[in-house]
Design an enzyme around this catalytic site. Structure first.
Site, PDB file in Angstrom:
ATOM      1  N   TYR A  61      -1.262 -19.159   5.468  1.00 25.08           N
ATOM      2  CA  TYR A  61      -0.076 -18.509   4.874  1.00 25.08           C
ATOM      3  C   TYR A  61       0.861 -19.521   4.234  1.00 25.08           C
ATOM      4  CZ  TYR A  61      -1.728 -14.118   6.520  1.00 25.08           C
ATOM      5  OH  TYR A  61      -2.520 -12.993   6.680  1.00 25.08           O
ATOM      6  N   ASN A  99       1.064  -5.626  -1.393  1.00 24.58           N
ATOM      7  CA  ASN A  99       1.120  -7.057  -1.670  1.00 24.58           C
ATOM      8  C   ASN A  99       2.237  -7.717  -0.857  1.00 24.58           C
ATOM      9  OD1 ASN A  99      -0.859  -6.479  -3.519  1.00 24.58           O
ATOM     10  ND2 ASN A  99       0.547  -6.431  -5.268  1.00 24.58           N
ATOM     11  N   ASP A 101       3.373 -10.740  -1.905  1.00 22.00           N
ATOM     12  CA  ASP A 101       4.087 -11.644  -2.821  1.00 22.00           C
ATOM     13  C   ASP A 101       5.417 -10.991  -3.204  1.00 22.00           C
ATOM     14  OD1 ASP A 101       1.773 -10.399  -5.215  1.00 22.00           O
ATOM     15  OD2 ASP A 101       3.930  -9.989  -5.282  1.00 22.00           O
ATOM     16  N   HIS A 116       2.803  -4.027   4.048  1.00 21.88           N
ATOM     17  CA  HIS A 116       2.013  -5.025   4.778  1.00 21.88           C
ATOM     18  C   HIS A 116       2.764  -6.323   4.984  1.00 21.88           C
ATOM     19  CE1 HIS A 116      -1.948  -2.841   3.579  1.00 21.88           C
ATOM     20  NE2 HIS A 116      -1.327  -2.265   4.598  1.00 21.88           N
ATOM     21  N   GLY A 183      -4.060  -1.094  -9.194  1.00 21.84           N
ATOM     22  CA  GLY A 183      -4.625  -2.384  -8.786  1.00 21.84           C
ATOM     23  C   GLY A 183      -4.989  -2.483  -7.327  1.00 21.84           C
ATOM     24  N   ASN A 209      -6.617   1.059 -12.697  1.00 22.46           N
ATOM     25  CA  ASN A 209      -7.315  -0.036 -12.051  1.00 22.46           C
ATOM     26  C   ASN A 209      -8.340  -0.654 -13.004  1.00 22.46           C
ATOM     27  OD1 ASN A 209      -7.470  -1.344  -9.312  1.00 22.46           O
ATOM     28  ND2 ASN A 209      -9.643  -0.874  -9.609  1.00 22.46           N
ATOM     29  N   LEU A 210      -8.626  -1.961 -12.781  1.00 21.21           N
ATOM     30  CA  LEU A 210      -9.579  -2.635 -13.683  1.00 21.21           C
ATOM     31  C   LEU A 210     -10.928  -1.932 -13.669  1.00 21.21           C
ATOM     32  CD1 LEU A 210      -9.872  -5.131 -15.511  1.00 21.21           C
ATOM     33  CD2 LEU A 210     -10.760  -6.377 -13.534  1.00 21.21           C
ATOM     34  N   ALA A 227      -3.886  -4.176 -15.593  1.00 23.37           N
ATOM     35  CA  ALA A 227      -2.555  -3.616 -15.289  1.00 23.37           C
ATOM     36  C   ALA A 227      -1.562  -3.943 -16.396  1.00 23.37           C
ATOM     37  CB  ALA A 227      -2.075  -4.185 -13.953  1.00 23.37           C
TER      38      ALA A 227
HETATM   39  C1  BV8 Z   1      -3.826   0.276  10.889  1.00 22.57           C
HETATM   40  C2  BV8 Z   1      -1.842  -8.390   4.767  1.00 22.57           C
HETATM   41  C3  BV8 Z   1      -3.240   1.785  12.632  1.00 22.57           C
HETATM   42  C4  BV8 Z   1      -2.605  -9.621   5.016  1.00 22.57           C
HETATM   43  C5  BV8 Z   1      -3.497  -6.637   4.685  1.00 22.57           C
HETATM   44  C6  BV8 Z   1     -12.423  -0.238  11.706  1.00 22.57           C
HETATM   45  C7  BV8 Z   1     -12.105  -1.290  12.512  1.00 22.57           C
HETATM   46  C8  BV8 Z   1     -10.813  -1.828  12.554  1.00 22.57           C
HETATM   47  C9  BV8 Z   1      -9.810  -1.302  11.761  1.00 22.57           C
HETATM   48  C10 BV8 Z   1     -10.160  -0.244  10.954  1.00 22.57           C
HETATM   49  C11 BV8 Z   1     -11.435   0.298  10.919  1.00 22.57           C
HETATM   50  N1  BV8 Z   1     -11.432   1.305  10.024  1.00 22.57           N
HETATM   51  C12 BV8 Z   1     -10.204   1.438   9.484  1.00 22.57           C
HETATM   52  C13 BV8 Z   1      -9.421   0.493  10.079  1.00 22.57           C
HETATM   53  C14 BV8 Z   1      -8.033   0.274   9.830  1.00 22.57           C
HETATM   54  C15 BV8 Z   1      -7.873  -0.954   8.945  1.00 22.57           C
HETATM   55  C16 BV8 Z   1      -8.739  -0.817   7.706  1.00 22.57           C
HETATM   56  O1  BV8 Z   1      -8.441  -0.022   6.833  1.00 22.57           O
HETATM   57  N2  BV8 Z   1      -9.791  -1.636   7.610  1.00 22.57           N
HETATM   58  C17 BV8 Z   1     -10.651  -1.572   6.443  1.00 22.57           C
HETATM   59  C18 BV8 Z   1     -11.119  -2.972   6.083  1.00 22.57           C
HETATM   60  C19 BV8 Z   1     -11.821  -0.625   6.766  1.00 22.57           C
HETATM   61  N3  BV8 Z   1      -6.492  -0.912   8.590  1.00 22.57           N
HETATM   62  C20 BV8 Z   1      -5.609  -1.512   9.420  1.00 22.57           C
HETATM   63  O2  BV8 Z   1      -5.908  -2.198  10.368  1.00 22.57           O
HETATM   64  C21 BV8 Z   1      -4.140  -1.258   9.068  1.00 22.57           C
HETATM   65  N4  BV8 Z   1      -3.470  -0.835  10.256  1.00 22.57           N
HETATM   66  O3  BV8 Z   1      -4.728   0.999  10.541  1.00 22.57           O
HETATM   67  O4  BV8 Z   1      -3.046   0.528  12.006  1.00 22.57           O
HETATM   68  C22 BV8 Z   1      -2.400   2.793  11.917  1.00 22.57           C
HETATM   69  C23 BV8 Z   1      -3.005   3.768  11.081  1.00 22.57           C
HETATM   70  C24 BV8 Z   1      -2.210   4.710  10.440  1.00 22.57           C
HETATM   71  C25 BV8 Z   1      -0.842   4.701  10.622  1.00 22.57           C
HETATM   72  C26 BV8 Z   1      -0.277   3.718  11.447  1.00 22.57           C
HETATM   73  C27 BV8 Z   1      -1.052   2.751  12.088  1.00 22.57           C
HETATM   74  C28 BV8 Z   1      -3.463  -2.512   8.591  1.00 22.57           C
HETATM   75  C29 BV8 Z   1      -4.077  -2.970   7.283  1.00 22.57           C
HETATM   76  C30 BV8 Z   1      -3.233  -4.104   6.700  1.00 22.57           C
HETATM   77  C31 BV8 Z   1      -4.032  -5.392   6.711  1.00 22.57           C
HETATM   78  N5  BV8 Z   1      -3.291  -6.403   5.955  1.00 22.57           N
HETATM   79  N6  BV8 Z   1      -2.730  -7.522   4.041  1.00 22.57           N
HETATM   80  C32 BV8 Z   1      -2.313 -10.579   3.921  1.00 22.57           C
HETATM   81  O5  BV8 Z   1      -2.024 -10.187   2.775  1.00 22.57           O
HETATM   82  O6  BV8 Z   1      -2.409 -11.759   4.226  1.00 22.57           O
HETATM   83  S1  BV8 Z   1      -4.667  -5.802   3.848  1.00 22.57           S
HETATM   84  C33 BV8 Z   1      -4.986  -6.517   2.335  1.00 22.57           C
HETATM   85  O7  BV8 Z   1      -6.137  -5.894   1.769  1.00 22.57           O
HETATM   86  C34 BV8 Z   1      -3.914  -6.242   1.328  1.00 22.57           C
HETATM   87  O8  BV8 Z   1      -2.632  -6.231   1.840  1.00 22.57           O
HETATM   88  C35 BV8 Z   1      -4.292  -4.932   0.740  1.00 22.57           C
HETATM   89  O9  BV8 Z   1      -3.579  -3.922   1.391  1.00 22.57           O
HETATM   90  C36 BV8 Z   1      -5.672  -4.711   1.215  1.00 22.57           C
HETATM   91  C37 BV8 Z   1      -6.525  -4.168   0.108  1.00 22.57           C
HETATM   92  O10 BV8 Z   1      -6.539  -5.103  -0.871  1.00 22.57           O
HETATM   93  P1  BV8 Z   1      -6.220  -4.644  -2.384  1.00 22.57           P
HETATM   94  O11 BV8 Z   1      -4.762  -4.806  -2.613  1.00 22.57           O
HETATM   95  O12 BV8 Z   1      -6.805  -3.299  -2.685  1.00 22.57           O
HETATM   96  O13 BV8 Z   1      -7.002  -5.762  -3.143  1.00 22.57           O
HETATM   97  P2  BV8 Z   1      -8.542  -5.804  -3.449  1.00 22.57           P
HETATM   98  O14 BV8 Z   1      -8.890  -7.208  -3.782  1.00 22.57           O
HETATM   99  O15 BV8 Z   1      -9.308  -5.089  -2.373  1.00 22.57           O
HETATM  100  O16 BV8 Z   1      -8.654  -4.907  -4.755  1.00 22.57           O
HETATM  101  C38 BV8 Z   1      -8.002  -5.331  -5.917  1.00 22.57           C
HETATM  102  C39 BV8 Z   1      -8.238  -4.256  -6.951  1.00 22.57           C
HETATM  103  O17 BV8 Z   1      -7.567  -4.650  -8.135  1.00 22.57           O
HETATM  104  C40 BV8 Z   1      -9.708  -4.106  -7.305  1.00 22.57           C
HETATM  105  O18 BV8 Z   1     -10.038  -2.721  -7.300  1.00 22.57           O
HETATM  106  C41 BV8 Z   1      -9.813  -4.670  -8.734  1.00 22.57           C
HETATM  107  O19 BV8 Z   1     -10.709  -3.902  -9.535  1.00 22.57           O
HETATM  108  C42 BV8 Z   1      -8.405  -4.473  -9.244  1.00 22.57           C
HETATM  109  N7  BV8 Z   1      -7.982  -5.476 -10.231  1.00 22.57           N
HETATM  110  C43 BV8 Z   1      -8.311  -6.801 -10.287  1.00 22.57           C
HETATM  111  N8  BV8 Z   1      -7.701  -7.349 -11.359  1.00 22.57           N
HETATM  112  C44 BV8 Z   1      -6.963  -6.381 -11.958  1.00 22.57           C
HETATM  113  C45 BV8 Z   1      -7.138  -5.182 -11.241  1.00 22.57           C
HETATM  114  N9  BV8 Z   1      -6.550  -4.034 -11.604  1.00 22.57           N
HETATM  115  C46 BV8 Z   1      -5.753  -4.066 -12.691  1.00 22.57           C
HETATM  116  N10 BV8 Z   1      -5.535  -5.172 -13.430  1.00 22.57           N
HETATM  117  C47 BV8 Z   1      -6.124  -6.339 -13.095  1.00 22.57           C
HETATM  118  N11 BV8 Z   1      -5.903  -7.437 -13.852  1.00 22.57           N
END
Ligand code: BV8
Length: 240
Positions: A61, A99, A101, A116, A183, A209-210, A227
């Protein structure tokens, strides 16, 4: 196309993810290498990973926080367009970002929720006290509340932890007339489920989204492109 009646402009909820900051130079999570800044997510974005190796997580971080101070990292046209929408739209606009940031606030967005957490904040694990923090954090950093080392952690929601201000977010989703997802790959819950809540509330749902995502079929409208291209023109449409 949303037709704004003279009576009341429908409220808008916007969800952003790493894709909106990609063109500002901040790496997304699921880039092609699958790793995230050369780390497995479990090592650096879970409470277990932090308990296991706090120094590694602090380093991870600290590097991302430092990047935010790089003058090359600036809000892009998409961040600026969302701030313009908030300023000029006659109804309520709530921006919920995944995000950590600070580009949305630097672009001028005010009605903003970091569900988050934020890179420029830390909190004490004993008291929950949140502090602004823009420099390196380590296991020897001491907090103002307990005056001892080792209690401070990044104010970031890790996997398995409760996202922030969920009540406020759910309330806004159930009252909105338009939900725009920008995004985000729609793979992380509960954020990935917001489109369904908005839909059930009768809102129009749009994805910018891209690439197509696993969620695309759920949206009324899904546009693909960068975006910085899609968001300004979509905001122009909403404000026309
Ligand atoms: C929770 C902080 C209970 C960290 C983040 C099984 C086991 C264990 C857990 C789970 C499970 N199933 C479900 C869960 C819950 C889990 C979960 O969803 N896991 C997933 C992997 C299956 N979720 C949790 O644990 C959450 N908490 O559930 O608690 C609860 C539930 C309900 C209500 C209350 C409590 C907590 C999740 C938070 C984790 N922390 N971030 C840090 O940043 O250091 S998550 C992290 O990934 C990000 O914060 C973001 O939220 C997340 C997804 O990332 P994206 O932002 O979507 O980015 P990504 O790279 O994936 O995609 C980018 C997109 O942009 C792409 O589609 C791309 O095409 C597009 N793109 C790229 N360039 C461009 C573009 N679009 C436009 N223009 C461009 N130029």
């Amino acid at each position: 196309m949303l037709v704004m009646t003279s009576i009341k402009a429908p409220s808008i909820v916007i969800l952003t993810g790493a894709g909106i900051s990609a063109e500002s130079g901040i790496q997304t999570f699921r880039a092609s290498d699958g790793l995230w800044h050369n780390h497995r997510i479990e090592e650096v974005a879970t409470p277990e990973g932090f308990a296991q190796n706090p120094s590694l997580v602090h380093e991870f971080y600290n590097a991302r926080r430092k990047q935010l101070h790089d003058p090359a990292i600036q809000p892009n046209a998409a961040h600026l367009a969302l701030a313009r929408l908030e300023r000029n739209y006659p109804g309520k606009v709530l921006l919920v970002t995944q995000n950590v940031d600070n580009l949305h606030e630097r672009a001028g967005s005010k009605q903003l929720i970091h569900m988050h957490g934020e890179l420029n904040k830390i909190h004490c694990q004993q008291t929950g006290q949140v502090y602004n923090w823009d420099r390196d954090l380590s296991t020897t950093s001491t907090c103002q509340c307990c005056h001892q080392a080792g209690n401070l952690r990044p104010h970031i929601v890790w996997f398995g932890e409760m996202p922030l201000q969920m009540e406020e977010i759910y309330r806004a989703l159930m009252a909105c007339g338009l939900f725009i997802s920008i995004g985000t790959s729609g793979q992380v819950y509960p954020a990935a489920g917001f489109v369904q809540i908005a839909q059930q509330a009768g809102a129009r749902t749009v994805e910018l989204n891209l690439d197509p995502t696993s969620n695309s079929a759920m949206f009324d409208e899904s546009l693909n492109g960068t975006a910085s291209q899609l968001v300004p023109s979509y905001v122009d449409q909403l404000l026309s």
